[in-house]
Structure formats: structure tokens, C-alpha cells
Design a protein around this motif. Structure first.
Motif, mmCIF file in Angstrom:
data_model
loop_
_atom_site.group_PDB
_atom_site.id
_atom_site.type_symbol
_atom_site.label_atom_id
_atom_site.label_comp_id
_atom_site.label_asym_id
_atom_site.label_seq_id
_atom_site.Cartn_x
_atom_site.Cartn_y
_atom_site.Cartn_z
ATOM 1 N N ALA A 282 0.828 -1.207 0.000
ATOM 2 C CA ALA A 282 0.000 0.000 0.000
ATOM 3 C C ALA A 282 0.864 1.259 0.000
ATOM 4 O O ALA A 282 0.522 2.254 -0.654
ATOM 5 C CB ALA A 282 -0.938 -0.004 1.203
ATOM 6 N N LEU A 283 1.978 1.218 0.702
ATOM 7 C CA LEU A 283 2.877 2.370 0.699
ATOM 8 C C LEU A 283 3.513 2.574 -0.675
ATOM 9 O O LEU A 283 3.700 3.705 -1.123
ATOM 10 C CB LEU A 283 3.974 2.200 1.753
ATOM 11 N N LYS B 54 -3.806 9.214 -0.482
ATOM 12 C CA LYS B 54 -3.208 9.377 0.847
ATOM 13 C C LYS B 54 -3.858 8.427 1.843
ATOM 14 O O LYS B 54 -3.183 7.836 2.693
ATOM 15 C CB LYS B 54 -3.373 10.815 1.315
ATOM 16 N N ALA B 55 -5.176 8.244 1.730
ATOM 17 C CA ALA B 55 -5.886 7.370 2.671
ATOM 18 C C ALA B 55 -5.417 5.924 2.565
ATOM 19 O O ALA B 55 -5.322 5.223 3.580
ATOM 20 C CB ALA B 55 -7.396 7.454 2.427
ATOM 21 N N PHE C 281 -5.947 -1.955 -7.402
ATOM 22 C CA PHE C 281 -5.223 -2.352 -6.188
ATOM 23 C C PHE C 281 -5.843 -1.696 -4.971
ATOM 24 O O PHE C 281 -6.109 -2.362 -3.957
ATOM 25 C CB PHE C 281 -3.739 -1.972 -6.272
ATOM 26 N N ASP C 282 -6.059 -0.393 -5.034
ATOM 27 C CA ASP C 282 -6.614 0.338 -3.888
ATOM 28 C C ASP C 282 -7.924 -0.283 -3.414
ATOM 29 O O ASP C 282 -8.120 -0.539 -2.225
ATOM 30 C CB ASP C 282 -6.863 1.806 -4.254
ATOM 31 N N THR C 283 -8.837 -0.520 -4.351
ATOM 32 C CA THR C 283 -10.168 -1.019 -4.010
ATOM 33 C C THR C 283 -10.112 -2.444 -3.475
ATOM 34 O O THR C 283 -10.749 -2.764 -2.460
ATOM 35 C CB THR C 283 -11.081 -0.965 -5.249
ATOM 36 N N ASP C 284 -9.351 -3.307 -4.148
ATOM 37 C CA ASP C 284 -9.272 -4.695 -3.696
ATOM 38 C C ASP C 284 -8.549 -4.805 -2.357
ATOM 39 O O ASP C 284 -8.934 -5.619 -1.502
ATOM 40 C CB ASP C 284 -8.574 -5.561 -4.748
ATOM 41 N N MET D 72 -9.458 1.139 6.846
ATOM 42 C CA MET D 72 -9.908 0.650 5.541
ATOM 43 C C MET D 72 -11.194 1.354 5.128
ATOM 44 O O MET D 72 -11.363 1.757 3.972
ATOM 45 C CB MET D 72 -10.121 -0.862 5.569
ATOM 46 N N GLU D 73 -12.109 1.522 6.050
ATOM 47 C CA GLU D 73 -13.366 2.203 5.740
ATOM 48 C C GLU D 73 -13.132 3.666 5.398
ATOM 49 O O GLU D 73 -13.833 4.238 4.554
ATOM 50 C CB GLU D 73 -14.325 2.065 6.924
ATOM 51 N N LYS D 74 -12.115 4.276 6.007
ATOM 52 C CA LYS D 74 -11.816 5.682 5.733
ATOM 53 C C LYS D 74 -11.262 5.909 4.328
ATOM 54 O O LYS D 74 -11.238 7.047 3.848
ATOM 55 C CB LYS D 74 -10.845 6.235 6.776
#
Length: 229
Positions: free
Chosen positions: A64-65, A71-72, A125-128, A174-176
């Protein structure tokens, strides 16, 4: 707890089967009676589950980094790295005191999550990542609650307390991200795939292999936790 117990029981306490799904046939069976309280199969399996979950989530945090496009998502990655590193330190300490052998790899199912996310980029990637992590943490939250309310071992109880805080933090970040597919999460949490036991079981460590240690980031997002034991 002395080193003698760990030496005597270490090879005996590695679970034959475990995973997000309940696969133990006798979770309440007593397997040891350390000074910190009776230890059951469910207690032992929980300690291994915490370790296994941390191993794959830690890898996803670093992804993720590197690959997160918002940013989230990057903040969520930082929380995965630091939360799992802190929890893993407590897990390794408790396991050493209880004579529980810990894996150095996550389960095949968890490794498949890592492989999937490693092959993705961008918004996919972000969504999964957010959805898979939210579902996995939602599933293990129920396990934590069960162990916390039933264990008679003080070390396992303390580990469950820390795991609960870590998992709730991971669910929140994750929700944020605003990217969690809650329909998929609900489907995964209520109707998990029927996988063979070997896919849910982290492999035992190779004899003589150094124990994998998860290290927090330089600017950790986690406050020091009370010592387990």
C-alpha cells in the motif's frame, strides 16, 4: 513459565488445522496447564492465527505504501505495518512463554491474497486491498471475541485485548479510504468459501529457520502497548 516447558511442548503445540473458518474438532480440549492458566486447543490456534494474519497483512501494508494512489490508502498501509508489527511482538512473546510453535509464513489462502494484490496496480489495487482487508479483519474480529470471552489463560486474554484494538483500527482505516465494497465484504463474511483445511493452515517453520520478525516503521502510528505477561 520457564524454557523447559517451551522445549518440551514446542513441537506438540503446533496446530494440525486452523484458519478463519472453524476447523477444530475439539477446541475446548486442554493441552497444557501453565502458570498463566489452562491452555486449550482454541487458545493455541488463536495465537497462531494472530501470527499468520500479521504476516500477510504486513506485506500488504508495504504494498500500500508503494502502490497506493491516495493518501488514505497509504495511511491504511502504515497502520497495517505498525499495528501488525506491535501485535506480532506480543504474539511472539506469548508463544515463547506458552511453548507454542509459530509459523514463518501465512496460510495458502492468505498468500493468495498477497499474490492477487501484488499483481494489481492503480485504483484496482486500492479497491481490492481495502475490501479484502476489511473482510478479513471483520472475520477475525468474531474469533477474537470468542477467545477473549472463553479463555482461562491470562496471556491469551491479554493478546486478545491487543488484537481487538489492532483489528478495530484496521477496519476503521480501511473504511476511511472510501473504497470498501461492502456488498463483497458481507458476502465474504457470511458465506466464506469452503476451502480444504490445508489452504487455511500456515505451514510449520522449517527446523532451524530463524523466526521472522515484523518491524514497525520509523515513525510508528502505534502507541506502546502494555507488555503481554
Amino acid at each position: 513459565m520457564g524454557g523447559a516447558l517451551a522445549t518440551t511442548l514446542g513441537s506438540l503445540l503446533y496446530p494440525a488445522m486452523l484458519g478463519v473458518q472453524k476447523v477444530n474438532s475439539a477446541p475446548e480440549r486442554l493441552i497444557a496447564t501453565p502458570a498463566t492458566g489452562p491452555l486449550t486447543e482454541a487458545d493455541r490456534d488463536f495465537v497462531v492465527k494472530v501470527r499468520s494474519a500479521g504476516l500477510w497483512e504486513y506485506a500488504v501494508g508495504h504494498m500500500a505504501l508503494r502502490k497506493g494512489t491516495t493518501k488514505a490508502v497509504k495511511i491504511a498501509g502504515e497502520h497495517l505495518i505498525d499495528g501488525d508489527a506491535s501485535l506480532d511482538a506480543a504474539c511472539r512473546k506469548a508463544a515463547a512463554q506458552l511453548g507454542i510453535t509459530l509459523p514463518n509464513q501465512s496460510s495458502p489462502q492468505q498468500q493468495s491474497f498477497v499474490s492477487q494484490l501484488n499483481a494489481e496496480n492503480g485504483k484496482q489495487f486500492d479497491t481490492d486491498m481495502a475490501t479484502i482487508e476489511r473482510a478479513a479483519n471483520g472475520q477475525i474480529l468474531a474469533t477474537i471475541a470468542s477467545v477473549r470471552t472463553t479463555t482461562k489463560n491470562s496471556l491469551v486474554r491479554a493478546l486478545a485485548n491487543q488484537a481487538n484494538n489492532t483489528v478495530l483500527d484496521h477496519i476503521t482505516v480501511m473504511e476511511k479510504t472510501g473504497l470498501v465494497d461492502f456488498d463483497q465484504v458481507l458476502a465474504q463474511e457470511t458465506t466464506p468459501p469452503k476451502l480444504p483445511a490445508q489452504d487455511l493452515t500456515p505451514p510449520p517453520p522449517v527446523p532451524g529457520q530463524p523466526q521472522v520478525v515484523l518491524t514497525p516503521s520509523a515513525n510508528s502510528t502505534v502507541s506502546p502497548s502494555p507488555s503481554v505477561g
